[in-house]
Motif scaffolding. Structure first.
Motif, PDB file in Angstrom:
ATOM      1  N   ASN A  77      -3.548   5.307  -9.822  1.00  0.00           N
ATOM      2  CA  ASN A  77      -2.146   5.132 -10.224  1.00  0.00           C
ATOM      3  C   ASN A  77      -1.236   4.881  -9.027  1.00  0.00           C
ATOM      4  O   ASN A  77      -0.156   4.303  -9.180  1.00  0.00           O
ATOM      5  CB  ASN A  77      -1.647   6.363 -10.986  1.00  0.00           C
ATOM      6  N   LEU A  78      -1.664   5.283  -7.832  1.00  0.00           N
ATOM      7  CA  LEU A  78      -0.878   5.044  -6.621  1.00  0.00           C
ATOM      8  C   LEU A  78      -0.762   3.557  -6.293  1.00  0.00           C
ATOM      9  O   LEU A  78       0.055   3.168  -5.457  1.00  0.00           O
ATOM     10  CB  LEU A  78      -1.496   5.787  -5.431  1.00  0.00           C
ATOM     11  N   SER A  79      -1.557   2.729  -6.954  1.00  0.00           N
ATOM     12  CA  SER A  79      -1.515   1.290  -6.682  1.00  0.00           C
ATOM     13  C   SER A  79      -0.281   0.612  -7.268  1.00  0.00           C
ATOM     14  O   SER A  79      -0.015  -0.551  -6.961  1.00  0.00           O
ATOM     15  CB  SER A  79      -2.770   0.620  -7.246  1.00  0.00           C
ATOM     16  N   ASN A  80       0.492   1.320  -8.067  1.00  0.00           N
ATOM     17  CA  ASN A  80       1.687   0.754  -8.699  1.00  0.00           C
ATOM     18  C   ASN A  80       2.779   0.534  -7.659  1.00  0.00           C
ATOM     19  O   ASN A  80       3.436   1.470  -7.215  1.00  0.00           O
ATOM     20  CB  ASN A  80       2.178   1.686  -9.808  1.00  0.00           C
ATOM     21  N   LYS A  81       2.981  -0.733  -7.276  1.00  0.00           N
ATOM     22  CA  LYS A  81       3.959  -1.088  -6.241  1.00  0.00           C
ATOM     23  C   LYS A  81       5.401  -0.838  -6.692  1.00  0.00           C
ATOM     24  O   LYS A  81       6.306  -0.798  -5.870  1.00  0.00           O
ATOM     25  CB  LYS A  81       3.806  -2.566  -5.844  1.00  0.00           C
ATOM     26  N   ASN A  82       5.629  -0.675  -8.002  1.00  0.00           N
ATOM     27  CA  ASN A  82       6.969  -0.341  -8.472  1.00  0.00           C
ATOM     28  C   ASN A  82       7.354   1.087  -8.110  1.00  0.00           C
ATOM     29  O   ASN A  82       8.536   1.409  -8.016  1.00  0.00           O
ATOM     30  CB  ASN A  82       7.080  -0.521  -9.996  1.00  0.00           C
ATOM     31  N   ASN A  83       6.369   1.936  -7.914  1.00  0.00           N
ATOM     32  CA  ASN A  83       6.630   3.343  -7.625  1.00  0.00           C
ATOM     33  C   ASN A  83       6.307   3.754  -6.194  1.00  0.00           C
ATOM     34  O   ASN A  83       6.818   4.769  -5.718  1.00  0.00           O
ATOM     35  CB  ASN A  83       5.819   4.239  -8.573  1.00  0.00           C
ATOM     36  N   TYR A  84       5.443   2.993  -5.527  1.00  0.00           N
ATOM     37  CA  TYR A  84       4.955   3.413  -4.209  1.00  0.00           C
ATOM     38  C   TYR A  84       4.944   2.247  -3.229  1.00  0.00           C
ATOM     39  O   TYR A  84       4.793   1.088  -3.616  1.00  0.00           O
ATOM     40  CB  TYR A  84       3.534   3.977  -4.312  1.00  0.00           C
ATOM     41  N   ASP A  85       5.082   2.581  -1.953  1.00  0.00           N
ATOM     42  CA  ASP A  85       4.984   1.604  -0.878  1.00  0.00           C
ATOM     43  C   ASP A  85       3.813   2.025   0.012  1.00  0.00           C
ATOM     44  O   ASP A  85       3.746   3.177   0.444  1.00  0.00           O
ATOM     45  CB  ASP A  85       6.285   1.582  -0.066  1.00  0.00           C
TER      46      ASP A  85
ATOM     47  N   GLU B 230      -3.903  -0.663   5.241  1.00  0.00           N
ATOM     48  CA  GLU B 230      -4.579   0.411   5.979  1.00  0.00           C
ATOM     49  C   GLU B 230      -4.643   1.692   5.151  1.00  0.00           C
ATOM     50  O   GLU B 230      -5.646   2.401   5.187  1.00  0.00           O
ATOM     51  CB  GLU B 230      -3.890   0.673   7.315  1.00  0.00           C
ATOM     52  N   HIS B 231      -3.573   2.000   4.413  1.00  0.00           N
ATOM     53  CA  HIS B 231      -3.599   3.165   3.520  1.00  0.00           C
ATOM     54  C   HIS B 231      -4.720   3.011   2.490  1.00  0.00           C
ATOM     55  O   HIS B 231      -5.489   3.950   2.244  1.00  0.00           O
ATOM     56  CB  HIS B 231      -2.269   3.324   2.774  1.00  0.00           C
ATOM     57  N   VAL B 232      -4.793   1.829   1.893  1.00  0.00           N
ATOM     58  CA  VAL B 232      -5.796   1.574   0.858  1.00  0.00           C
ATOM     59  C   VAL B 232      -7.200   1.700   1.437  1.00  0.00           C
ATOM     60  O   VAL B 232      -8.074   2.353   0.852  1.00  0.00           O
ATOM     61  CB  VAL B 232      -5.587   0.174   0.228  1.00  0.00           C
TER      62      VAL B 232
END
Length: 76
Positions: A27-35, A39-41
């Motif tokens: 769910n962290l992949s949602n660019k609307n909610n997270y930046d 490298e993080h991925v």
């Protein structure tokens, strides 16, 4: 309860918990909610892959140290 029954009961419970947690990470992949950066991925995926290798090794009875995840060297 036999050892096999205990293994199956705990295995099902823990696998379902792990699947749920992995989906939450997804769910962290949602660019609307997270930046986040590539490298993080990579850090998340590499750590999960290393942990799977540790899991495989444990079932083969090999000794490998545990892994702890962090994006940087912050102490928790």
């Amino acid at each position: 309860m036999s050892k096999r029954e205990k293994f199956e009961e705990l295995g099902e419970k823990r696998m379902n918990e792990a699947i749920k947690k992995i989906r939450l990470i997804g769910n962290l992949s949602n660019k609307n909610n997270y930046d986040y950066t590539d490298e993080h991925v990579k850090a998340i995926i590499n750590t999960l892959e290393m942990e799977i290798q540790l899991l495989k090794s444990k079932f083969k009875q090999e000794q490998i140290p545990e892994i702890n995840f962090t994006f940087n060297n912050k102490k928790k």
